[in-house]
Design a protein around this motif. Structure first.
Motif, PDB file in Angstrom:
ATOM      1  N   ASP A  15      53.637  -1.553  16.050  1.00 47.54           N
ATOM      2  CA  ASP A  15      54.639  -0.525  16.065  1.00 47.54           C
ATOM      3  C   ASP A  15      55.591  -1.080  16.666  1.00 47.54           C
ATOM      4  O   ASP A  15      56.895  -0.860  16.288  1.00 47.54           O
ATOM      5  N   GLN A  16      55.717  -1.895  18.124  1.00 43.65           N
ATOM      6  CA  GLN A  16      56.608  -2.322  18.775  1.00 43.65           C
ATOM      7  C   GLN A  16      57.625  -3.351  17.592  1.00 43.65           C
ATOM      8  O   GLN A  16      58.640  -3.309  17.636  1.00 43.65           O
ATOM      9  N   LEU A  17      56.702  -4.219  17.140  1.00 37.88           N
ATOM     10  CA  LEU A  17      57.676  -5.183  16.241  1.00 37.88           C
ATOM     11  C   LEU A  17      58.232  -4.682  15.166  1.00 37.88           C
ATOM     12  O   LEU A  17      59.319  -4.948  14.910  1.00 37.88           O
ATOM     13  N   HIS A  18      57.481  -3.705  14.491  1.00 42.42           N
ATOM     14  CA  HIS A  18      58.518  -3.071  13.445  1.00 42.42           C
ATOM     15  C   HIS A  18      59.802  -2.318  14.020  1.00 42.42           C
ATOM     16  O   HIS A  18      60.584  -2.445  13.318  1.00 42.42           O
ATOM     17  N   LEU A  19      59.613  -1.784  15.195  1.00 42.91           N
ATOM     18  CA  LEU A  19      60.908  -1.252  15.623  1.00 42.91           C
ATOM     19  C   LEU A  19      62.028  -2.255  15.888  1.00 42.91           C
ATOM     20  O   LEU A  19      62.958  -1.908  15.646  1.00 42.91           O
ATOM     21  N   ILE A  20      61.458  -3.281  16.421  1.00 37.84           N
ATOM     22  CA  ILE A  20      62.498  -4.442  16.998  1.00 37.84           C
ATOM     23  C   ILE A  20      63.052  -5.052  15.625  1.00 37.84           C
ATOM     24  O   ILE A  20      64.004  -5.190  15.172  1.00 37.84           O
TER      25      ILE A  20
END
Length: 136
Positions: A15-20
């Protein structure tokens, strides 16, 4: 810190990587040589996101601030070199010499006299202050 909230509030690594990646764009072999051959990266099967203008995510920053933020958000092998150079930027001078001596695993907030607090004039903003800024 500029927005007074997390820029990438992911709850899991994916999720964090998708947002980044939705903000900076999904890494490619051009932006991060060799990343497309990483089994871990390929395992996530990220969609191809195009970079989004940072002004959409940090509207209070001026051109200099947006440029610095863009550099901080770089990924890949050249990112670490930039971070070492960026810490010497004028924007960090007001935080004193202790910032220059931070180890790789230390936080800016471990330096005496530096704090993050809400700006009372704006509902969702925060202000980062150092000793020399407090005296101004």
């Amino acid at each position: 810190m500029t927005c007074g909230r997390p820029m990438f509030p992911g709850s899991t690594t994916e999720d964090q990587l998708h947002l980044i990646f939705k903000v900076i764009g999904t890494p490619t072999d051009d932006t991060w040589p060799g990343i497309i051959y990483s089994e871990e990266f390929r395992g996530y099967n990220f969609p191809h996101y195009r970079p989004d203008p940072l002004i959409n995510h940090a509207p209070r920053l001026d051109a200099e601030g947006l440029s610095l933020l863009a550099e901080f958000l770089q990924v890949g092998p050249t990112a670490q070199h930039f971070l070492m150079v960026a810490i010497s930027e004028a924007v960090f001078e007001s935080f004193g010499a202790a910032v220059q001596r931070l180890s790789d695993l230390s936080s800016l907030f471990e330096v005496s006299g530096i704090s993050l607090h809400k700006n009372p004039g704006l509902r969702s903003s925060a202000t980062l202050t150092g000793r020399s800024r407090q005296g101004r």
